[in-house]
Structures are given as C-alpha cells and as structure tokens.
Design a protein around this motif. Sequence first.
Motif, PDB file in Angstrom:
ATOM      1  N   PHE A 289       0.881  -1.162   0.000  1.00 22.48           N
ATOM      2  CA  PHE A 289       0.000   0.000   0.000  1.00 22.48           C
ATOM      3  C   PHE A 289       0.922   1.216   0.000  1.00 22.48           C
ATOM      4  O   PHE A 289       1.683   1.404   0.955  1.00 22.48           O
ATOM      5  CB  PHE A 289      -0.881   0.040   1.249  1.00 22.48           C
ATOM      6  N   ILE A 290       0.874   2.020  -1.045  1.00 21.06           N
ATOM      7  CA  ILE A 290       1.790   3.148  -1.180  1.00 21.06           C
ATOM      8  C   ILE A 290       0.979   4.435  -1.068  1.00 21.06           C
ATOM      9  O   ILE A 290      -0.026   4.614  -1.753  1.00 21.06           O
ATOM     10  CB  ILE A 290       2.543   3.074  -2.526  1.00 21.06           C
ATOM     11  N   PHE A 291       1.443   5.336  -0.184  1.00 15.91           N
ATOM     12  CA  PHE A 291       0.689   6.555   0.086  1.00 15.91           C
ATOM     13  C   PHE A 291       1.631   7.644   0.588  1.00 15.91           C
ATOM     14  O   PHE A 291       2.776   7.377   0.925  1.00 15.91           O
ATOM     15  CB  PHE A 291      -0.412   6.282   1.123  1.00 15.91           C
ATOM     16  N   GLU A 292       1.124   8.870   0.615  1.00 16.65           N
ATOM     17  CA  GLU A 292       1.881   9.988   1.154  1.00 16.65           C
ATOM     18  C   GLU A 292       1.242  10.428   2.458  1.00 16.65           C
ATOM     19  O   GLU A 292       0.024  10.506   2.574  1.00 16.65           O
ATOM     20  CB  GLU A 292       1.918  11.139   0.155  1.00 16.65           C
ATOM     21  N   ARG A 293       2.111  10.686   3.442  1.00 13.84           N
ATOM     22  CA  ARG A 293       1.623  11.125   4.751  1.00 13.84           C
ATOM     23  C   ARG A 293       2.743  11.871   5.443  1.00 13.84           C
ATOM     24  O   ARG A 293       3.886  11.430   5.455  1.00 13.84           O
ATOM     25  CB  ARG A 293       1.199   9.920   5.589  1.00 13.84           C
TER      26      ARG A 293
ATOM     27  N   ILE B 223       5.224   3.181   2.444  1.00 14.96           N
ATOM     28  CA  ILE B 223       4.740   1.926   1.878  1.00 14.96           C
ATOM     29  C   ILE B 223       4.450   0.972   3.028  1.00 14.96           C
ATOM     30  O   ILE B 223       5.277   0.793   3.923  1.00 14.96           O
ATOM     31  CB  ILE B 223       5.748   1.329   0.864  1.00 14.96           C
ATOM     32  N   ASN B 224       3.241   0.420   3.030  1.00 18.96           N
ATOM     33  CA  ASN B 224       2.888  -0.620   3.991  1.00 18.96           C
ATOM     34  C   ASN B 224       3.209  -1.966   3.353  1.00 18.96           C
ATOM     35  O   ASN B 224       2.770  -2.241   2.227  1.00 18.96           O
ATOM     36  CB  ASN B 224       1.394  -0.577   4.345  1.00 18.96           C
ATOM     37  N   LEU B 225       3.955  -2.801   4.088  1.00 16.34           N
ATOM     38  CA  LEU B 225       4.371  -4.100   3.587  1.00 16.34           C
ATOM     39  C   LEU B 225       4.045  -5.188   4.586  1.00 16.34           C
ATOM     40  O   LEU B 225       4.237  -5.005   5.794  1.00 16.34           O
ATOM     41  CB  LEU B 225       5.882  -4.105   3.314  1.00 16.34           C
TER      42      LEU B 225
END
Length: 123
Positions: free
Chosen positions: A47-51, A57-59
């Motif tokens: 899950f790739i996102f900006e924060r 990236i959630n792995l």
Amino acid sequence: MLTKRQLIEYCLTFPCAYEDYPFDEDSAAAQAWAVLRHRSNRKAFAFIFERGGDVNINLKCDPMYADFLRGIYPGVIPAYHMNKVHWNTVRMDGTIPDEEIFMWIGQSYDLIKPKSRKIKNTA
C-alpha cells in the motif's frame, strides 16, 4: 529516496502484480493510496501513500521480523491503518537503503502469492 512512482514500478515487476486504486473516487484517498495486488488472488502486498510529507509503503511481514525491523530502523513503524502485527509502514525518508526496501517488497509479495499445490502421485 524512492518516489511513489518508483515504488509502484518496482512492485509491478513481480509476476501477476497489478496496480489498484480501490477507494471511492470522490474521496481524497482515491488517488492517494496505490494498492499493489496479485492478480490470481487479489491479495495486496503493498500500500503506497503519502503522509506527513513523506512517501510511505505498507508491507506485509513475518511478525517477529516486523518487530525486529522496527527496532533497527526508525523509518519502520507499525503499519498505518493496517494490522500492526503483520504489517509495517516504511517511510521513504532516506534513512533506509533502497536495496533493503526492495528486499522487503519481495518478502511481502512472497507472503501473499498463491501457494503452489503439490500433485499427488496416484500410481
């Protein structure tokens, strides 16, 4: 530091991987979260996102290894919006070598890919 697009492109090098944007088109998260899945079982491995100004990236990760990585790298934390036992968030803040991140993506992919079935010999 890896960009969001570089992470997505790397994830797409795995067999049967595809990019998905599953959130409601009208929400702010619609294009903010890219989900990388395996085509045959639709399970997500990234899950790739900006924060907070960083790409993340959630792995998926083996629970003991996930905890180990959190103790070694400040940029690895319990996953944002995910099961914190089985998932880590990795911040692209420049503190983790790209090779390590690529290896973790591969491990996440291996954890979700369909298991091969052994054919019983009936002869």
